[in-house]
Motif scaffolding. Sequence first.
Motif, PDB file in Angstrom:
ATOM      1  N   VAL A  84       6.282 -10.141   6.598  1.00 11.45           N
ATOM      2  CA  VAL A  84       5.766  -9.124   5.843  1.00 11.45           C
ATOM      3  C   VAL A  84       6.294  -7.786   6.218  1.00 11.45           C
ATOM      4  O   VAL A  84       6.273  -7.485   7.390  1.00 11.45           O
ATOM      5  CB  VAL A  84       4.004  -9.102   6.028  1.00 11.45           C
ATOM      6  N   PHE A  85       6.376  -6.945   5.433  1.00 12.78           N
ATOM      7  CA  PHE A  85       7.176  -5.727   5.526  1.00 12.78           C
ATOM      8  C   PHE A  85       6.308  -4.609   5.279  1.00 12.78           C
ATOM      9  O   PHE A  85       5.399  -4.502   4.662  1.00 12.78           O
ATOM     10  CB  PHE A  85       8.638  -5.566   4.742  1.00 12.78           C
ATOM     11  N   TYR A  86       6.526  -3.454   6.355  1.00 17.23           N
ATOM     12  CA  TYR A  86       5.671  -2.268   6.014  1.00 17.23           C
ATOM     13  C   TYR A  86       6.609  -1.260   5.997  1.00 17.23           C
ATOM     14  O   TYR A  86       7.537  -0.878   6.898  1.00 17.23           O
ATOM     15  CB  TYR A  86       4.904  -2.123   7.391  1.00 17.23           C
ATOM     16  N   PRO A  87       6.321  -0.437   4.850  1.00 14.19           N
ATOM     17  CA  PRO A  87       7.339   0.749   4.697  1.00 14.19           C
ATOM     18  C   PRO A  87       7.130   1.953   5.410  1.00 14.19           C
ATOM     19  O   PRO A  87       5.871   1.883   6.060  1.00 14.19           O
ATOM     20  CB  PRO A  87       7.046   1.218   3.250  1.00 14.19           C
ATOM     21  N   PRO A  88       8.036   2.833   5.418  1.00  9.60           N
ATOM     22  CA  PRO A  88       7.774   4.074   6.351  1.00  9.60           C
ATOM     23  C   PRO A  88       6.657   5.019   5.724  1.00  9.60           C
ATOM     24  O   PRO A  88       6.377   4.867   4.668  1.00  9.60           O
ATOM     25  CB  PRO A  88       9.249   4.884   6.217  1.00  9.60           C
TER      26      PRO A  88
ATOM     27  N   PRO B 278       2.190   6.743   2.641  1.00 13.33           N
ATOM     28  CA  PRO B 278       1.338   7.150   3.740  1.00 13.33           C
ATOM     29  C   PRO B 278       0.359   6.131   4.315  1.00 13.33           C
ATOM     30  O   PRO B 278      -0.278   5.870   5.633  1.00 13.33           O
ATOM     31  CB  PRO B 278       0.359   8.275   3.387  1.00 13.33           C
ATOM     32  N   LEU B 279      -0.158   4.952   3.378  1.00 17.32           N
ATOM     33  CA  LEU B 279      -0.967   4.059   3.980  1.00 17.32           C
ATOM     34  C   LEU B 279      -0.329   2.994   4.637  1.00 17.32           C
ATOM     35  O   LEU B 279      -0.866   1.803   5.084  1.00 17.32           O
ATOM     36  CB  LEU B 279      -2.002   3.590   2.851  1.00 17.32           C
ATOM     37  N   ARG B 280       1.037   2.811   4.439  1.00 16.65           N
ATOM     38  CA  ARG B 280       1.882   1.787   4.931  1.00 16.65           C
ATOM     39  C   ARG B 280       1.387   0.397   4.559  1.00 16.65           C
ATOM     40  O   ARG B 280       1.081  -0.397   5.647  1.00 16.65           O
ATOM     41  CB  ARG B 280       1.972   1.827   6.317  1.00 16.65           C
ATOM     42  N   LYS B 281       0.838   0.262   3.306  1.00 20.92           N
ATOM     43  CA  LYS B 281       0.494  -1.193   2.949  1.00 20.92           C
ATOM     44  C   LYS B 281       1.469  -2.177   3.080  1.00 20.92           C
ATOM     45  O   LYS B 281       2.859  -1.934   2.698  1.00 20.92           O
ATOM     46  CB  LYS B 281      -0.027  -0.859   1.587  1.00 20.92           C
ATOM     47  N   PRO B 282       1.191  -3.342   3.295  1.00 16.96           N
ATOM     48  CA  PRO B 282       2.162  -4.575   3.410  1.00 16.96           C
ATOM     49  C   PRO B 282       2.841  -4.961   2.034  1.00 16.96           C
ATOM     50  O   PRO B 282       2.243  -4.916   1.242  1.00 16.96           O
ATOM     51  CB  PRO B 282       1.300  -5.577   4.133  1.00 16.96           C
TER      52      PRO B 282
END
Length: 401
Positions: free
Chosen positions: A379-383, A388-392
């Motif tokens: 599962v990846f998490y954005p910058p 801003p919520l860094r949703k998966p």
Amino acid sequence: MSDPRLPLLSTGELLRSIVGKVTEIRAREYAVMQEIAELNRRGAAAELGYKTLPQVLRHALRWDPTTARRWVEQAVLLSSEITPTGNELAPALPATAAAAAEGALSLDHVVAVAEAMKTLPAEAETLLVDRARDFEPAEVRSFGADLAYRLYQNDPEPRDPEPEPAGNRLTLRQSKTGDWKLAATMDAVTGAKFATLLDPLAKPRPTTAEGPDPRSRDERQGDALAELIDLTLRADTLPEHGGEPVALTLTMAYEALAEQTGHAVLDNGERIPADQVRQLACAAGVIPMVMGSRSQPLDVGRRSRLFTAGIRRALVARDHGCAFPGCGRPPKHCDAHHIQHWADGGDTRIDNGVLLCRHHHTLIHRSEWAVKMEQGVPVFYPPAWLDPLRKPRRNLLHTAA
């Protein structure tokens, strides 16, 4: 919800309103291009861990690669440059930039002017911009071509360039039906070698009681190529890919293999009926990957930094290609990446590995993107600048496989 005032406007008023709003949109697009140009000037791509600015915009704005590249190219053309000494240089296309700032030109107009100016002197830009204010982009291109012809019609005809020796080129595409289409160009030596290999396999079959071989020459050569591929897979020496000789992997559930039901999945996601799996699995160079089997060690701990062939096959069976969200690269274009880096104490095992294409492998190492294993899948998490919520996020392109 529609505006209740619209039915009260005359046709002329509606059109004038549309023109005004589109002009505002175009002026805003120019303002966006100035901001893109500033990102480019300050080297924002490297700052964020990306290779190029269009790649940043693809993630930030969900643009396709062509759109992102076009915006950056036009932003550079329409923006001024600051020299190391602090002096400001005019844009490469100053008249176009001024008209775009007014909202008189669309991005397509800017592209048309820029294309025409590649073959025209600087003084022709004003003529092209005046044309663009009154006509669509296609007319601007035609006008630019006509200008170039009139300017250079008295020049001597250019000599045809000497033909370059043909190189080796191959186009291989898969159709929606699953078939593969191939077109190739070979130099004289390579073509002769290929024909030598193909000729004995493409000979007509001997005449039997059913008559002569009914296949056409193209069909015989197609069957010969298929046989040549099988011979190559059975060869003793093959090039390596991902740390092991080139191989085709078939993945299926153990129960399905035992009961000869269902299907197996190839590296590229294609499904193969169960009745064909046993035949394919007999060939060298074709590896059956049975889910649930314990015959391959999938955890070598700290003994090795490199993923073994068995672990890589298991990663292929799980990820089916680059696991980065939205990437469709197949397994053969991917590296195996340690989620917890080996240098930081991470083990070399399947639940600490993920397949990533070279581009996204570099991005994970250099940027603020993060990847974790959750319930057995990456599962990846954005910058934070992107979300801003860094949703998966997960790669859903390979889910069906």
